[in-house]
Design an enzyme around this catalytic site. Structure first.
Site, mmCIF file in Angstrom:
data_model
loop_
_atom_site.group_PDB
_atom_site.id
_atom_site.type_symbol
_atom_site.label_atom_id
_atom_site.label_comp_id
_atom_site.label_asym_id
_atom_site.label_seq_id
_atom_site.Cartn_x
_atom_site.Cartn_y
_atom_site.Cartn_z
ATOM 1 N N TYR A 132 25.311 4.317 21.031
ATOM 2 C CA TYR A 132 25.752 2.931 20.760
ATOM 3 C C TYR A 132 26.076 2.217 22.068
ATOM 4 O O TYR A 132 25.866 1.017 22.195
ATOM 5 C CB TYR A 132 26.955 2.907 19.814
ATOM 6 C CG TYR A 132 26.548 2.748 18.367
ATOM 7 C CD1 TYR A 132 25.938 3.797 17.684
ATOM 8 C CD2 TYR A 132 26.749 1.551 17.691
ATOM 9 C CE1 TYR A 132 25.548 3.646 16.364
ATOM 10 C CE2 TYR A 132 26.353 1.391 16.367
ATOM 11 C CZ TYR A 132 25.761 2.437 15.713
ATOM 12 O OH TYR A 132 25.358 2.282 14.408
ATOM 13 N N TYR A 164 33.510 21.688 13.096
ATOM 14 C CA TYR A 164 34.315 20.749 13.898
ATOM 15 C C TYR A 164 33.640 20.489 15.242
ATOM 16 O O TYR A 164 33.415 19.350 15.639
ATOM 17 C CB TYR A 164 35.700 21.347 14.108
ATOM 18 C CG TYR A 164 36.697 20.466 14.829
ATOM 19 C CD1 TYR A 164 37.081 19.236 14.308
ATOM 20 C CD2 TYR A 164 37.291 20.896 16.016
ATOM 21 C CE1 TYR A 164 38.017 18.442 14.966
ATOM 22 C CE2 TYR A 164 38.233 20.109 16.677
ATOM 23 C CZ TYR A 164 38.589 18.886 16.140
ATOM 24 O OH TYR A 164 39.527 18.111 16.789
ATOM 25 N N ALA A 220 38.077 10.029 19.284
ATOM 26 C CA ALA A 220 38.820 11.243 19.632
ATOM 27 C C ALA A 220 37.861 12.418 19.647
ATOM 28 O O ALA A 220 37.421 12.885 18.601
ATOM 29 C CB ALA A 220 39.929 11.482 18.617
ATOM 30 N N GLY A 252 29.469 1.093 13.743
ATOM 31 C CA GLY A 252 28.855 -0.102 13.146
ATOM 32 C C GLY A 252 29.878 -1.219 12.998
ATOM 33 O O GLY A 252 29.591 -2.396 13.275
ATOM 34 N N ARG A 278 48.203 26.042 13.025
ATOM 35 C CA ARG A 278 48.146 26.011 14.490
ATOM 36 C C ARG A 278 49.291 26.842 15.049
ATOM 37 O O ARG A 278 50.315 27.037 14.410
ATOM 38 C CB ARG A 278 48.247 24.573 14.998
ATOM 39 C CG ARG A 278 47.153 23.764 14.433
ATOM 40 C CD ARG A 278 46.990 22.480 15.170
ATOM 41 N NE ARG A 278 45.591 22.293 15.337
ATOM 42 C CZ ARG A 278 44.940 22.311 16.505
ATOM 43 N NH1 ARG A 278 45.598 22.436 17.609
ATOM 44 N NH2 ARG A 278 43.654 22.180 16.547
HETATM 45 N N1 UDP Z 1 47.276 31.942 17.122
HETATM 46 C C1 UDP Z 1 48.083 33.049 16.986
HETATM 47 N N2 UDP Z 1 48.903 33.141 15.894
HETATM 48 C C2 UDP Z 1 48.954 32.179 14.923
HETATM 49 C C3 UDP Z 1 48.131 31.042 15.056
HETATM 50 C C4 UDP Z 1 47.294 30.957 16.172
HETATM 51 O O1 UDP Z 1 48.087 33.952 17.848
HETATM 52 O O2 UDP Z 1 49.723 32.337 13.950
HETATM 53 C C5 UDP Z 1 46.403 31.840 18.311
HETATM 54 C C6 UDP Z 1 44.944 31.517 17.984
HETATM 55 O O3 UDP Z 1 44.225 32.693 17.725
HETATM 56 C C7 UDP Z 1 44.500 30.838 19.271
HETATM 57 C C8 UDP Z 1 45.756 30.143 19.764
HETATM 58 O O4 UDP Z 1 46.849 30.753 19.092
HETATM 59 O O5 UDP Z 1 44.090 31.779 20.227
HETATM 60 C C9 UDP Z 1 45.772 28.642 19.472
HETATM 61 O O6 UDP Z 1 45.457 28.476 18.132
HETATM 62 P P1 UDP Z 1 45.481 27.055 17.404
HETATM 63 O O7 UDP Z 1 44.983 27.274 16.017
HETATM 64 O O8 UDP Z 1 46.808 26.425 17.577
HETATM 65 O O9 UDP Z 1 44.475 26.149 18.246
HETATM 66 P P2 UDP Z 1 43.020 26.372 18.867
HETATM 67 O O10 UDP Z 1 42.539 27.774 18.647
HETATM 68 O O11 UDP Z 1 42.156 25.376 18.180
HETATM 69 O O12 UDP Z 1 43.228 26.091 20.304
#
Ligand code: UDP
Length: 335
Positions: free
Chosen positions: A163, A149, A118, A106, A190
């Protein structure tokens, strides 16, 4: 001399948002950063507050967004973006992708601005097409832990296209694959900050499942360059940006062990629900349309990122969460 173009960046204090602020300031733009600081951290943009062409609004984009003056571009990067965050703040995750995107579309319409949103490889869910092209519709579980998400981002794409087609708004959609680099949150769960944090604390590295699942990691500078090119292109449909160099998580753990020199070992933990088994972008479209491809290999990117993490203040290593800069807001703060 012409006045600088004005760009609004939401999620400005986050990992990607802060790098975008740097990029656009470096290119001579006037940058208006916005963030509610739920997952963002002002330390990421502290170095920008002295710049004339930078201002910051402490604001939640799920509420009505007002920005005085003209706007040429909007980049909507506000969103939690790690599986742990979706579990902690699922409703906010849905709201920022849905209501936040609506507010910013908007705003773009009222200002006559071009907007780039994104999106994410998560719109492909646990993909049964490999590598993932933009024409693949995905395999998403709407009611699983990642659904908040994934579905918010899918709705965001639908709303953005509406839009574009209904209002004729200039829109861009980037589908971002796993990206890493300085300013990732050390404790966001992550895989890369998790492994490096564990190595720095002298803990074992936690591989989820048997570690055979794959990801393809893109260095942040490459991603930011791709986004910059996409914004300035004339292409309104989704474009994958990521690094197609695919690796299993087990091999990735070995790379981190070598990089950090840790003497700890790998331990195996249960695989989270709906964890995608494989992920690799097909970047033909970005190559053709934007003449873009990644320049930074994983060895180099990981070295830079490791240097960043090991030079952080040591107390951050042991904090579960480090958002203690709430009071520190300047210029146009609504906080
Ligand atoms: N992962 C893992 N150990 C950790 C954190 C994540 O093995 O301590 C694995 C997770 O299960 C996934 C991959 O790493 O298969 C990437 O995970 P992340 O959360 O970074 O991103 P996404 O799953 O959204 O790609």
């Amino acid at each position: 001399m012409n006045a600088p173009k004005r760009v609004l960046i939401t999620g400005a204090a986050g990992f990607l948002g802060s790098h975008l602020c740097d990029k656009f300031l470096g290119k001579g733009y006037h940058v208006i950063g916005m963030d509610n600081l739920i997952t963002g951290d002002l330390r990421n943009i502290e170095h920008l507050f002295s710049q004339e062409r930078f201002e910051f609004y402490h604001h939640d984009v799920t509420k009505f967004v007002h920005v005085p003056g003209e706007l040429d571009y909007i980049l909507h990067f506000a969103s939690p973006a790690s599986p742990i965050d979706y579990l902690k703040i699922p409703i906010q995750t849905l709201k920022v992708g849905a209501l936040g995107t609506h507010n910013l579309l908007g705003l773009a319409l009222s200002k006559g601005a071009r907007i780039l949103v994104a999106s994410t490889s998560e719109v492909y869910g646990d993909p049964n097409v490999h590598p993932q092209t933009e024409s693949y519709w995905g395999n998403v579980n709407p009611i699983g832990p990642r659904g908040v998400y994934d579905e918010a981002k899918r709705y965001q794409e639908a709303l953005t296209m509406a839009y574009h087609t209904y209002h004729g708004l200039e829109t861009r959609i980037v589908r971002i694959f796993n990206t890493y680099g300085p300013r990732m949150r050390l404790n966001d769960g992550r895989v890369l900050p998790a492994f490096i944090g564990q190595a720095l604390r002298g803990e074992d590295l936690t591989v989820f499942g048997d570690g055979s699942q794959t990801r393809s990691f893109c260095y942040v500078d490459d991603l930011i360059e791709g986004i910059y090119r996409l914004l300035l292109s004339d292409y309104a449909y989704p474009v994958n940006i990521g690094n197609p160099d695919e690796i299993s998580i087990r091999e990735f753990a070995d790379e981190i062990i070598k990089l950090t020199g840790t003497t700890q070992k790998v331990v195996y933990k249960p695989l989270p629900t709906d964890d995608p088994t494989q992920r690799r972008p097909d970047i033909s479209k970005a190559r053709d349309l934007l003449a873009w491809e990644p320049q930074v290999g994983r060895a180099e990117g990981l070295r830079i990122t490791y240097d960043y993490f090991r030079n952080l203040p040591p107390e951050l290593l042991y904090q579960r969460d480090h958002k203690d800069f709430r009071g520190y807001v300047r210029k146009g703060s609504k906080g």
